[in-house]
Design a protein around this motif. Sequence first.
Motif, PDB file in Angstrom:
ATOM      1  N   ARG A  19       0.835  -1.210   0.000  1.00  0.00           N
ATOM      2  CA  ARG A  19       0.000   0.000   0.000  1.00  0.00           C
ATOM      3  C   ARG A  19       0.868   1.256   0.000  1.00  0.00           C
ATOM      4  O   ARG A  19       0.545   2.254  -0.665  1.00  0.00           O
ATOM      5  CB  ARG A  19      -0.923   0.007   1.218  1.00  0.00           C
ATOM      6  CG  ARG A  19      -2.051  -1.005   1.185  1.00  0.00           C
ATOM      7  CD  ARG A  19      -3.036  -0.736   2.304  1.00  0.00           C
ATOM      8  NE  ARG A  19      -4.125  -1.704   2.328  1.00  0.00           N
ATOM      9  CZ  ARG A  19      -4.179  -2.734   3.156  1.00  0.00           C
ATOM     10  NH1 ARG A  19      -3.203  -2.945   4.034  1.00  0.00           N
ATOM     11  NH2 ARG A  19      -5.205  -3.565   3.129  1.00  0.00           N
ATOM     12  N   LEU A  20       1.936   1.231   0.747  1.00  0.00           N
ATOM     13  CA  LEU A  20       2.806   2.399   0.839  1.00  0.00           C
ATOM     14  C   LEU A  20       3.590   2.642  -0.447  1.00  0.00           C
ATOM     15  O   LEU A  20       3.844   3.794  -0.823  1.00  0.00           O
ATOM     16  CB  LEU A  20       3.783   2.227   2.000  1.00  0.00           C
ATOM     17  CG  LEU A  20       3.216   2.429   3.407  1.00  0.00           C
ATOM     18  CD1 LEU A  20       4.178   1.899   4.455  1.00  0.00           C
ATOM     19  CD2 LEU A  20       2.935   3.912   3.654  1.00  0.00           C
ATOM     20  N   ARG A  72       7.388   8.064  -7.184  1.00  0.00           N
ATOM     21  CA  ARG A  72       6.140   7.426  -6.795  1.00  0.00           C
ATOM     22  C   ARG A  72       5.609   6.666  -7.999  1.00  0.00           C
ATOM     23  O   ARG A  72       5.876   7.017  -9.154  1.00  0.00           O
ATOM     24  CB  ARG A  72       5.126   8.458  -6.312  1.00  0.00           C
ATOM     25  CG  ARG A  72       4.620   9.418  -7.371  1.00  0.00           C
ATOM     26  CD  ARG A  72       3.622  10.387  -6.762  1.00  0.00           C
ATOM     27  NE  ARG A  72       3.209  11.408  -7.716  1.00  0.00           N
ATOM     28  CZ  ARG A  72       2.173  11.288  -8.547  1.00  0.00           C
ATOM     29  NH1 ARG A  72       1.459  10.189  -8.530  1.00  0.00           N
ATOM     30  NH2 ARG A  72       1.854  12.247  -9.379  1.00  0.00           N
ATOM     31  N   LEU A 128      -3.469   6.618  -3.060  1.00  0.00           N
ATOM     32  CA  LEU A 128      -2.516   6.723  -1.953  1.00  0.00           C
ATOM     33  C   LEU A 128      -1.183   7.293  -2.416  1.00  0.00           C
ATOM     34  O   LEU A 128      -0.528   8.055  -1.684  1.00  0.00           O
ATOM     35  CB  LEU A 128      -2.274   5.356  -1.320  1.00  0.00           C
ATOM     36  CG  LEU A 128      -3.320   4.785  -0.374  1.00  0.00           C
ATOM     37  CD1 LEU A 128      -2.937   3.355   0.016  1.00  0.00           C
ATOM     38  CD2 LEU A 128      -3.465   5.651   0.882  1.00  0.00           C
ATOM     39  N   GLN A 129      -0.765   6.930  -3.632  1.00  0.00           N
ATOM     40  CA  GLN A 129       0.557   7.354  -4.103  1.00  0.00           C
ATOM     41  C   GLN A 129       0.646   8.859  -4.311  1.00  0.00           C
ATOM     42  O   GLN A 129       1.747   9.405  -4.432  1.00  0.00           O
ATOM     43  CB  GLN A 129       0.920   6.621  -5.395  1.00  0.00           C
ATOM     44  CG  GLN A 129       0.792   5.105  -5.338  1.00  0.00           C
ATOM     45  CD  GLN A 129       1.419   4.475  -4.110  1.00  0.00           C
ATOM     46  OE1 GLN A 129       2.599   4.682  -3.822  1.00  0.00           O
ATOM     47  NE2 GLN A 129       0.621   3.711  -3.362  1.00  0.00           N
ATOM     48  N   LEU A 131      -0.338  11.007  -2.077  1.00  0.00           N
ATOM     49  CA  LEU A 131      -0.127  11.617  -0.767  1.00  0.00           C
ATOM     50  C   LEU A 131       1.365  11.711  -0.475  1.00  0.00           C
ATOM     51  O   LEU A 131       2.140  10.833  -0.858  1.00  0.00           O
ATOM     52  CB  LEU A 131      -0.790  10.781   0.330  1.00  0.00           C
ATOM     53  CG  LEU A 131      -2.297  10.591   0.272  1.00  0.00           C
ATOM     54  CD1 LEU A 131      -2.730   9.633   1.380  1.00  0.00           C
ATOM     55  CD2 LEU A 131      -3.012  11.926   0.405  1.00  0.00           C
ATOM     56  N   GLN A 135       1.946  11.317   5.194  1.00  0.00           N
ATOM     57  CA  GLN A 135       0.484  11.302   5.218  1.00  0.00           C
ATOM     58  C   GLN A 135      -0.048   9.941   4.790  1.00  0.00           C
ATOM     59  O   GLN A 135      -1.028   9.436   5.349  1.00  0.00           O
ATOM     60  CB  GLN A 135      -0.066  12.390   4.289  1.00  0.00           C
ATOM     61  CG  GLN A 135       0.094  13.809   4.801  1.00  0.00           C
ATOM     62  CD  GLN A 135      -0.574  14.820   3.873  1.00  0.00           C
ATOM     63  OE1 GLN A 135      -1.562  14.511   3.215  1.00  0.00           O
ATOM     64  NE2 GLN A 135      -0.029  16.012   3.817  1.00  0.00           N
ATOM     65  N   ARG A 136       0.593   9.366   3.797  1.00  0.00           N
ATOM     66  CA  ARG A 136       0.198   8.037   3.332  1.00  0.00           C
ATOM     67  C   ARG A 136       0.291   7.023   4.467  1.00  0.00           C
ATOM     68  O   ARG A 136      -0.621   6.218   4.686  1.00  0.00           O
ATOM     69  CB  ARG A 136       1.110   7.632   2.175  1.00  0.00           C
ATOM     70  CG  ARG A 136       0.662   6.453   1.362  1.00  0.00           C
ATOM     71  CD  ARG A 136       1.712   6.113   0.312  1.00  0.00           C
ATOM     72  NE  ARG A 136       2.221   7.303  -0.353  1.00  0.00           N
ATOM     73  CZ  ARG A 136       3.352   7.355  -1.046  1.00  0.00           C
ATOM     74  NH1 ARG A 136       4.103   6.275  -1.148  1.00  0.00           N
ATOM     75  NH2 ARG A 136       3.746   8.471  -1.623  1.00  0.00           N
ATOM     76  N   ALA A 170      -4.619  14.036   4.728  1.00  0.00           N
ATOM     77  CA  ALA A 170      -4.652  12.851   3.862  1.00  0.00           C
ATOM     78  C   ALA A 170      -6.080  12.487   3.494  1.00  0.00           C
ATOM     79  O   ALA A 170      -6.373  12.175   2.328  1.00  0.00           O
ATOM     80  CB  ALA A 170      -3.963  11.684   4.570  1.00  0.00           C
TER      81      ALA A 170
END
Length: 316
Positions: A19-20, A72, A128-129, A131, A135-136, A170
Amino acid sequence: MNGAELEQHRRELEVHCYRLLGSWHEAEDLVQETFLKAWRGRDAFDGRSSVRTWLYKIATNACLDARKSGQRRILPVDLGPPADPSLSLPPRTDVAWLEPVPDRLLDESPEAAFVAKETIELAFVATLQHLPARQRAVLIVRDVLGWPASQTAELLGISVAAANSALQRARATMRERRDDRTRPGPDEQEVARRFAEAYQRADVDGMARLLADHARATMPPLPMWYRGKSAIVQALRQSLPFLGELRTGLTRANRQPAVYSLVRAPGDTEFRPFALSLLTVEAGLIVETTAFHDPDVFDFFARTDDFGGTESSTSA
């Protein structure tokens, strides 16, 4: 602490890092790095938190460090406006593309509640990417893992006030960038099956009947993308009937139905990987297709999924 105690957390940590980072391969590498750091530093572990919490702290900070200097991961929609379907562009090899993950790997996580569809679907991971990395991390730890603000702040080495502020920013960005989506409903897999059958027949009209008027299509690593059924259909008519003999089948990725395809070009003697297409279905129609025309992605899925249920071939 022993190796088995670390190993039992491997899959959930890989999901967390995915996810990160937007890449399962990077996630695997950083979880391995996490275990090495944890093992080397095991004497310093004071037991004030659980081993799991300690591993999440190491893994999260490893991901944040990895993104300080790295690109990213994106999808073609992040590169510019939709393309004219009459134009074709070569693949972009200078871009770090978002990667899908097979459901089979997600199903191996002991924390199944943390890999629910809404927290792992491709659109969520893609958003998500956008952010900032911290914050992510805060959003994932608070809203996906369900950790309290105090524990989140300790994980990241920031104040509770800073953690709460990062979470608010976020959440606001996620609301701005994500369209409201309805639940896919029980017909999701049936729509995917019908799409795969039409795709195999190179039946553009059949595929068109399954597309919503506002559908969107992307094809990484090709940089162009199309908005609207008419543009997608035009692109299909210009390419699909001329590919050769097609075989398609169903699988699942990121908790979404997916169609894989192989093609035997005119004059060729064997079928070769063509695309892995993730489908987003709403109210019985496909609103988005993300077709990965990347041999590495195809090979990754072939290693983790038997690609069962392949349809019989049909000449295109």
